[in-house]
Every structure is written in structure tokens, then in C-alpha cells.
Design a protein around this motif. Structure first.
Motif, short mmCIF file in Angstrom:
data_model
loop_
_atom_site.label_atom_id
_atom_site.label_comp_id
_atom_site.label_asym_id
_atom_site.label_seq_id
_atom_site.Cartn_x
_atom_site.Cartn_y
_atom_site.Cartn_z
N GLN A 37 10.75 -1.76 47.76
CA GLN A 37 10.30 -2.32 46.49
C GLN A 37 10.76 -3.77 46.39
N ILE A 38 9.90 -4.63 45.91
CA ILE A 38 10.27 -6.04 45.77
C ILE A 38 11.39 -6.19 44.75
N LEU A 39 11.26 -5.49 43.66
CA LEU A 39 12.30 -5.46 42.63
C LEU A 39 12.62 -3.99 42.39
N PRO A 40 13.69 -3.49 42.99
CA PRO A 40 14.03 -2.07 42.86
C PRO A 40 14.60 -1.73 41.49
N GLU A 41 14.66 -0.45 41.21
CA GLU A 41 15.14 0.04 39.92
C GLU A 41 16.49 -0.55 39.53
N ALA A 42 17.40 -0.66 40.48
CA ALA A 42 18.76 -1.14 40.19
C ALA A 42 18.78 -2.60 39.73
#
Length: 117
Positions: A50-55
Motif C-alpha cells: 500500500q502506498i499509504l498503509p493503515e499505520a
């Protein structure tokens, strides 16, 4: 649901995924932008993660910068001077914690995008 960001780049002129395209992610706030990361598309035209992960996800305004000119050069598309499409910035907002998918459909003389799923 936690938020995250993905993309997919398709080369519509060649009818295939756009492998090897460099993409930068920026967060936009207070009139400026902060570089968060640089990724590259894989053989499927997607990023490996993911380019911008959940964390790391936060609501706000972001910009994906697609380096289309370098990709087109690598594919052997004859360059103009200057190339019609070189760097494609897409600025968009993420207003809630959910999956945002921002694909790019690319040809040497045009592109489109949309909020995908």
C-alpha cells in the motif's frame, strides 16, 4: 475500517500494466507539501505494498506524482521536445478512514483517473 491508499497504472496505448513507473506521494497542508515516499510499479502496474498503509493513514489532502515521461522513455515511445506528458500530479482529498484507490490510465497524449475501489 482503517484507511489506506493504493494505485494501479495502466498503459492504455499499449494495452498493458505500466511496469516500472516511479510514483511520489506527498501530503499537502498549510500551502506546502511534504514528501512521504517514493515507490515504483511492479509488473502488474501496482505497487508491492500500500502506498499509504493503515499505520500511516491520516485524513487530509495528498498528491501522487506519476513520472510518466520517464516511463514512456523506457517503453521506447518517441519523445517530443518537450514531451507532452512528463510529470502528472494528482491532488486529492481523503476525508475518512477507508480504502482510497487512485488509478491512472495513461497514453502518450492523455490520461484519466478516478476514485476506484
Amino acid at each position: 475500517m482503517a484507511g489506506y491508499l493504493t494505485t494501479h497504472v495502466l498503459d492504455t496505448a499499449r494495452g498493458c500494466p505500466a511496469a516500472g513507473m516511479r510514483i511520489e506521494l506527498f501530503r499537502v497542508e498549510d500551502g506546502g507539501r511534504t514528501h512521504l515516499k517514493t515507490v515504483e510499479t511492479n509488473a502488474d502496474g501496482r505497487t508491492d505494498a500500500q502506498i499509504l498503509p493503515e499505520a500511516e493513514f491520516q485524513v487530509g489532502t495528498y498528491e501522487l506524482v506519476f513520472h510518466a515521461g520517464d516511463y514512456l522513455d523506457g517503453c521506447g515511445v518517441p519523445p517530443e521536445a518537450p514531451r507532452f506528458l512528463d510529470v502528472i500530479p494528482l491532488r486529492f482529498g481523503m476525508s475518512e478512514a477507508m480504502h482510497y484507490h487512485v488509478p491512472l490510465l495513461l497514453s502518450p497524449f492523455g490520461y484519466s483517473t478516478y476514485r476506484g475501489s
